[in-house]
Design an enzyme around this catalytic site. Structure first.
Site, PDB file in Angstrom:
ATOM      1  N   CYS A 148       0.839  -1.197   0.000  1.00 19.24           N
ATOM      2  CA  CYS A 148       0.000   0.000   0.000  1.00 19.24           C
ATOM      3  C   CYS A 148       0.880   1.256   0.000  1.00 19.24           C
ATOM      4  O   CYS A 148       1.493   1.573  -1.007  1.00 19.24           O
ATOM      5  CB  CYS A 148      -1.003  -0.015   1.151  1.00 19.24           C
ATOM      6  SG  CYS A 148      -2.382   1.136   0.885  1.00 19.24           S
ATOM      7  N   HIS A 192      -3.704  -5.049   0.777  1.00 17.13           N
ATOM      8  CA  HIS A 192      -3.159  -5.376   2.094  1.00 17.13           C
ATOM      9  C   HIS A 192      -3.312  -6.863   2.429  1.00 17.13           C
ATOM     10  O   HIS A 192      -4.295  -7.253   3.062  1.00 17.13           O
ATOM     11  CB  HIS A 192      -3.908  -4.587   3.168  1.00 17.13           C
ATOM     12  CG  HIS A 192      -3.597  -3.137   3.227  1.00 17.13           C
ATOM     13  ND1 HIS A 192      -2.517  -2.632   3.925  1.00 17.13           N
ATOM     14  CD2 HIS A 192      -4.229  -2.070   2.687  1.00 17.13           C
ATOM     15  CE1 HIS A 192      -2.504  -1.309   3.817  1.00 17.13           C
ATOM     16  NE2 HIS A 192      -3.533  -0.941   3.077  1.00 17.13           N
ATOM     17  N   GLU A 231      -1.875  -8.318   4.766  1.00 20.39           N
ATOM     18  CA  GLU A 231      -1.784  -8.413   6.230  1.00 20.39           C
ATOM     19  C   GLU A 231      -3.117  -8.114   6.926  1.00 20.39           C
ATOM     20  O   GLU A 231      -3.257  -8.365   8.129  1.00 20.39           O
ATOM     21  CB  GLU A 231      -0.684  -7.479   6.762  1.00 20.39           C
ATOM     22  CG  GLU A 231      -1.051  -6.019   6.885  1.00 20.39           C
ATOM     23  CD  GLU A 231      -1.005  -5.228   5.577  1.00 20.39           C
ATOM     24  OE1 GLU A 231      -0.991  -3.982   5.647  1.00 20.39           O
ATOM     25  OE2 GLU A 231      -0.997  -5.844   4.497  1.00 20.39           O
TER      26      GLU A 231
END
Length: 226
Positions: free
Chosen positions: A93, A171, A173
């Site tokens: 990002c 993302h 994560e």
């Protein structure tokens, strides 16, 4: 292999029970044999040099790569030093964007608006679903960067810089719980309601985040020509 995580932002204050963003990536990459150490560059805490880790990862952030912050110019210098030394680096990002900017690309607030929640990306000939949360985009990629992931909305969603840098706009994560938290905290009044509602409706659907984690781990550990 030691991975240094350059932390460029913090979770919302009421969502910090799971730690800082370096810990999110430690959990994402768990089981691949990495030692993870984070530096909060957003707070001016930089590693002593590019040799402090074997590879580097730059996190997401609420900040824009083009904003005037004291920590952004030295971060760009660090990126270019890593490139010159052939140190593997991954950007996610904001990390994706700041690497592009440091390497000669352009980052802007995208006129088409926001991308939030579960999103399908064309990646290496197949559709890979990952959670997104961004308005800024890489609108002009650096000359040495090749696209490996894209959507109609985000052309430069994944960029590969030889065998040295690998960067991605969404993302991996972020799990569904974190996206739900962002919808309730940073989304309201900022992201259009219809996008938040659509993202909420898909929270129970699976993503390919762990497949992307394996790709990231493989990138860090692959043999390199320099």
């Amino acid at each position: 292999m030691k991975i240094g995580v350059l932390v460029t932002g913090h979770p919302p204050e009421n969502m910090r029970e799971n730690g800082a963003y370096d810990q999110y990536f430690a959990r994402l990459l768990e089981g691949h044999g990495f030692e993870i150490e984070g530096w909060a560059v957003v707070d001016g805490q930089f590693p002593p040099g590019i040799d402090a880790a074997d590879g580097w990862l730059i996190t997401g952030s609420k900040h824009g790569a083009y904003e005037d912050h004291d920590w952004i110019p030295p971060l760009e210098e660090f990126i270019r030093a890593a490139w010159a030394a052939g140190k593997p680096m991954i950007g996610v990002c904001f990390g994706h964007q700041i690497i592009a900017q440091a390497m000669g690309g352009r980052v802007e607030k995208f006129a088409g608006g926001w991308s939030v929640g579960r999103t399908g990306y064309q990646m290496d000939g197949k559709t890979v679903t990952i959670n997104a949360w961004h308005q800024d985009q890489v609108t002009e990629r650096p000359e040495m960067a090749e696209v490996f992931a894209s959507t109609a909305f985000c052309e430069n969603a994944g960029l590969l810089y030889g065998d040295t840098f690998w960067t991605i706009q969404p993302h991996p994560e972020y799990d569904a719980d974190f996206i739900d938290g962002l919808i309730r905290t940073r989304g309201k009044g900022v992201v259009p309601d219809d996008l938040l509602e659509a993202a909420s409706a898909l929270l129970d659907q699976p993503t390919d985040r762990m497949e992307v984690a394996r790709t990231m781990a493989d990138f860090f550990t692959k043999a390199r020509t320099r």
